[in-house]
Design an enzyme around this catalytic site. Structure first.
Site, PDB file in Angstrom:
ATOM      1  N   MET A  26       0.848  -1.194   0.000  1.00 23.78           N
ATOM      2  CA  MET A  26       0.000   0.000   0.000  1.00 23.78           C
ATOM      3  C   MET A  26       0.889   1.252   0.000  1.00 23.78           C
ATOM      4  O   MET A  26       0.453   2.329   0.376  1.00 23.78           O
ATOM      5  CB  MET A  26      -0.937  -0.010   1.210  1.00 23.78           C
ATOM      6  N   GLY A  27       2.137   1.104  -0.420  1.00 24.07           N
ATOM      7  CA  GLY A  27       3.031   2.258  -0.496  1.00 24.07           C
ATOM      8  C   GLY A  27       3.580   2.639   0.866  1.00 24.07           C
ATOM      9  O   GLY A  27       3.569   1.837   1.804  1.00 24.07           O
TER      10      GLY A  27
ATOM     11  N   HIS B 282       9.119   1.086   3.322  1.00 20.15           N
ATOM     12  CA  HIS B 282      10.239   1.152   4.274  1.00 20.15           C
ATOM     13  C   HIS B 282      11.084  -0.105   4.092  1.00 20.15           C
ATOM     14  O   HIS B 282      10.813  -0.933   3.191  1.00 20.15           O
ATOM     15  CB  HIS B 282       9.721   1.298   5.710  1.00 20.15           C
TER      16      HIS B 282
ATOM     17  N   HIS C 120       9.448  -3.476   3.426  1.00 18.89           N
ATOM     18  CA  HIS C 120       9.081  -3.739   2.025  1.00 18.89           C
ATOM     19  C   HIS C 120      10.336  -4.053   1.209  1.00 18.89           C
ATOM     20  O   HIS C 120      10.308  -4.883   0.294  1.00 18.89           O
ATOM     21  CB  HIS C 120       8.379  -2.529   1.413  1.00 18.89           C
TER      22      HIS C 120
ATOM     23  N   GLN D 104     -10.202  -2.543   2.723  1.00 18.44           N
ATOM     24  CA  GLN D 104      -9.684  -3.210   3.923  1.00 18.44           C
ATOM     25  C   GLN D 104      -9.624  -2.286   5.136  1.00 18.44           C
ATOM     26  O   GLN D 104      -9.141  -2.678   6.186  1.00 18.44           O
ATOM     27  CB  GLN D 104      -8.330  -3.858   3.647  1.00 18.44           C
TER      28      GLN D 104
ATOM     29  N   LYS E  71       5.325 -10.203   9.354  1.00 18.87           N
ATOM     30  CA  LYS E  71       4.891  -9.202  10.338  1.00 18.87           C
ATOM     31  C   LYS E  71       3.364  -9.250  10.488  1.00 18.87           C
ATOM     32  O   LYS E  71       2.838  -9.202  11.592  1.00 18.87           O
ATOM     33  CB  LYS E  71       5.377  -7.826   9.883  1.00 18.87           C
ATOM     34  N   ASP E  72       2.647  -9.324   9.357  1.00 13.27           N
ATOM     35  CA  ASP E  72       1.188  -9.468   9.388  1.00 13.27           C
ATOM     36  C   ASP E  72       0.874 -10.957   9.256  1.00 13.27           C
ATOM     37  O   ASP E  72       0.444 -11.436   8.201  1.00 13.27           O
ATOM     38  CB  ASP E  72       0.558  -8.638   8.266  1.00 13.27           C
TER      39      ASP E  72
ATOM     40  N   GLN F  79      -2.637 -12.071   8.191  1.00 15.26           N
ATOM     41  CA  GLN F  79      -2.863 -11.766   6.772  1.00 15.26           C
ATOM     42  C   GLN F  79      -2.191 -12.828   5.886  1.00 15.26           C
ATOM     43  O   GLN F  79      -2.780 -13.313   4.913  1.00 15.26           O
ATOM     44  CB  GLN F  79      -2.304 -10.386   6.444  1.00 15.26           C
TER      45      GLN F  79
ATOM     46  N   SER G 228       4.607   0.970   8.562  1.00 17.02           N
ATOM     47  CA  SER G 228       4.329   2.335   8.082  1.00 17.02           C
ATOM     48  C   SER G 228       3.733   3.182   9.208  1.00 17.02           C
ATOM     49  O   SER G 228       3.821   4.404   9.182  1.00 17.02           O
ATOM     50  CB  SER G 228       3.334   2.304   6.929  1.00 17.02           C
TER      51      SER G 228
END
Ligand code: PAF
Length: 279
Positions: A30-31, A34, A37, A61, A150-151, A154, A187
């Site tokens: 989602m941009g 960091h 990513h 979401q 990390k997620d 998900q 983020s």
């Protein structure tokens, strides 16, 4: 690095990349990129096949209570980083491309691993994630896709969806990238005030401490209660601190192979998520 903003541009670029290699690895984002990513993109590039990253802040979401407009955006900075990390293609769709007028189909993950934890705290969140990820897989024709551990929930929801829908995509989990003091990169860390930033690594320390206690034979309920109490004393509002079966996210009373400690806690305005292998 090619940049596609429309589906025809994307399909032309992905066809060229697939002619080169046959395979294509996607890093959905989602941009506000960091180093976390960066680890996903570098891992994708290291596989040796062309790498595409998507940047799309997915409204589906976000819960109605969550501030979509406040989500950090930095397209120019993101493109510089993706170029430096070796990305071949960036997909930058707009809302009308992802959710055209009249669109009536979404993917609703039900039961484990989507129910509970983030699924309970953020109603509709995993419907949004699953729907956008399935669209991205289809648009890009990805053969592989990298997601951060990390997620954790998900990642398991995406794995479940891929298995359930027989999608021809290999999902690759990439280890969490941490600051030197243990804080998982996110983020949202930018919204921590200076004193909160100093206290934030306590979440990771609590996970490590609990993992150590479990490995030493402590009862799970006691280790989890201690961790929650320690974090609360440190000023965190703990949403959950739990021991779960890694793939299904079902709470478990004791260590099993693949068990995971998962935690979510608020510090000031920021909801921090983290997790760790247990045992
Ligand atoms: O993890 C994220 O950044 C998002 O949930 C994802 C996977 C890009 C879907 O919008």
């Amino acid at each position: 690095m090619r940049i596609a903003r429309t589906l025809p541009e994307l399909h032309e670029a992905t066809a060229a990349l697939r002619r080169r290699a046959g395979a294509l690895t996607l890093v959905p984002t989602m941009g506000a990129l960091h180093a976390g990513h960066g680890a996903l993109v570098r891992a994708a590039v290291a596989r040796g096949d062309p790498t595409a990253a998507s940047i799309f802040v997915n409204p589906l979401q976000f819960a109605p209570t969550e501030d979509l407009a406040r989500y950090p955006r930095d397209e120019a900075g993101d493109l510089d980083k993706l170029r430096a990390w070796g990305c071949d293609l960036v997909w930058l769709p707009d809302i009308a491309t992802m959710y055209p007028a009249g669109a009536a189909t979404t993917i609703v993950p039900e039961g484990p691993p989507a129910e509970g934890w983030e699924g309970a705290a953020r109603p509709g969140h995993f419907r949004g994630v699953a729907t956008v990820v399935a669209k991205l897989f289809g648009q890009i024709g990805a053969t592989h896709a990298c997601f951060g551990e990390k997620d954790w929930q998900q990642l398991q929801v995406v794995r479940r969806m891929v298995a359930d829908l027989h999608l021809p995509v290999a999902v690759i989990g990439i280890a969490t990238v941490r600051e030197a003091d243990g804080l998982a990169l996110s983020s949202r860390n930018r919204y921590l005030a200076a004193d909160e930033r100093t206290r934030a690594p306590a979440l990771h320390r609590a996970l490590r401490h609990a993992a150590g206690r479990l490995a030493a034979g402590a009862e799970a309920a006691a280790a989890l209660a201690e961790a929650t109490a320690a974090l609360t004393a440190d000023g965190f509002a703990v949403d959950y601190f739990a021991l779960v079966d890694g793939p299904s996210l079902r709470a478990i009373p004791a260590l099993v192979p693949g068990a995971r400690l998962i935690a979510a806690a608020r510090l000031g305005p920021v909801r921090l998520l983290d997790n760790l292998a247990a045992g």
